[in-house]
Design an enzyme around this catalytic site. Structure first.
Site, PDB file in Angstrom:
ATOM      1  CG  HIS A   1      -1.936  -0.999   1.344  1.00 61.30           C
ATOM      2  ND1 HIS A   1      -2.115  -1.784   2.462  1.00 61.30           N
ATOM      3  CD2 HIS A   1      -2.886  -1.394   0.462  1.00 61.30           C
ATOM      4  CE1 HIS A   1      -3.125  -2.600   2.264  1.00 61.30           C
ATOM      5  NE2 HIS A   1      -3.610  -2.404   1.059  1.00 61.30           N
TER       6      HIS A   1
ATOM      7  CE  LYS B   1     -11.053  -8.091   2.576  1.00 62.57           C
ATOM      8  NZ  LYS B   1     -10.625  -6.856   1.920  1.00 62.57           N
TER       9      LYS B   1
ATOM     10  NE  ARG C   1      -2.820  -7.713  -4.154  1.00 54.56           N
ATOM     11  CZ  ARG C   1      -3.628  -8.161  -3.205  1.00 54.56           C
ATOM     12  NH1 ARG C   1      -3.156  -8.350  -1.992  1.00 54.56           N
ATOM     13  NH2 ARG C   1      -4.881  -8.435  -3.447  1.00 54.56           N
TER      14      ARG C   1
ATOM     15  CB  SER D   1      -4.427  -6.361   4.823  1.00 57.67           C
ATOM     16  OG  SER D   1      -4.016  -5.145   4.278  1.00 57.67           O
TER      17      SER D   1
END
Ligand code: PNS
Length: 169
Positions: free
Chosen positions: A23, A47, A97, A134
């Site tokens: 990030h 989440k 990514r 993360s």
């Protein structure tokens, strides 16, 4: 700089639970391209059971971005498209990514453009962080693994403090 790029306000949205070096790399690069970058923390990440609350996620990002005069940290509830309009932003920035990221991001980009008339621009994540997320960081950390290469020192301190407070392993 002449032309429209000279007044572009970019929004970099995410859960940032926690912010990773991936990030921070996107933020650093966005800050060299756009005159103003707002890192926008979503209030309720998709989440469940976030590791860090909103204040913590914002504080980590603030501490990690103090060196950039043109980066600010904010948060939003609900639709990103609404936040983008209310912030009078010109572009959404996302990191990609791997190719599989593109599939979902393409749908998000189309929807956000349909809702706000704002385009999304993608920066390729640094290859060093192409596997860093993360959720993976949290999983490895909570099982006792070393994540110090993948998060800024400030974030590692917050993770340590959280582990002591919550008693999470
Ligand atoms: O870091 P993340 O979890 O990948 O970020 C996802 C985020 C916050 C960018 C995305 O979930 C989002 O935009 N949420 C806000 C709700 C919304 O606008 N949903 C429709 C997307 S087209």
């Amino acid at each position: 700089m002449n032309g429209p790029i000279g007044r572009v306000h970019a929004i970099y949205p995410g859960s940032f639970d926690p912010p990773t070096n991936g990030h921070l790399d996107v933020i650093a690069r966005a800050a060299t391209i756009f005159p103003l970058v707002t890192v926008a923390v979503v209030v309720n990440p998709q989440k469940r059971d976030p590791f860090f609350n909103l204040d913590e996620r914002e504080e980590m990002l603030r501490r990690c971005t103090t060196e950039y005069g043109n980066v600010r940290v904010a948060h939003f509830r609900g639709l990103l498209a609404e936040f983008v309009k209310s912030a009078d932003a010109d572009v959404i920035v996302k990191g990609l990514r791997v190719v599989s990221d593109f599939e979902s991001e393409m749908a998000f980009a189309h929807m956000n453009r349909a809702l706000s008339n704002v385009d999304t621009m993608f920066l390729m994540s640094d290859s060093a962080y192409s596997f860093v997320s993360s959720s993976l960081i949290k999983e490895v950390y909570l099982q006792g693994g070393d994540v110090s290469k993948y998060v800024p020192p400030t974030v590692l301190e917050f993770m340590e403090a959280k582990r002591h407070v919550t008693g999470r392993k």
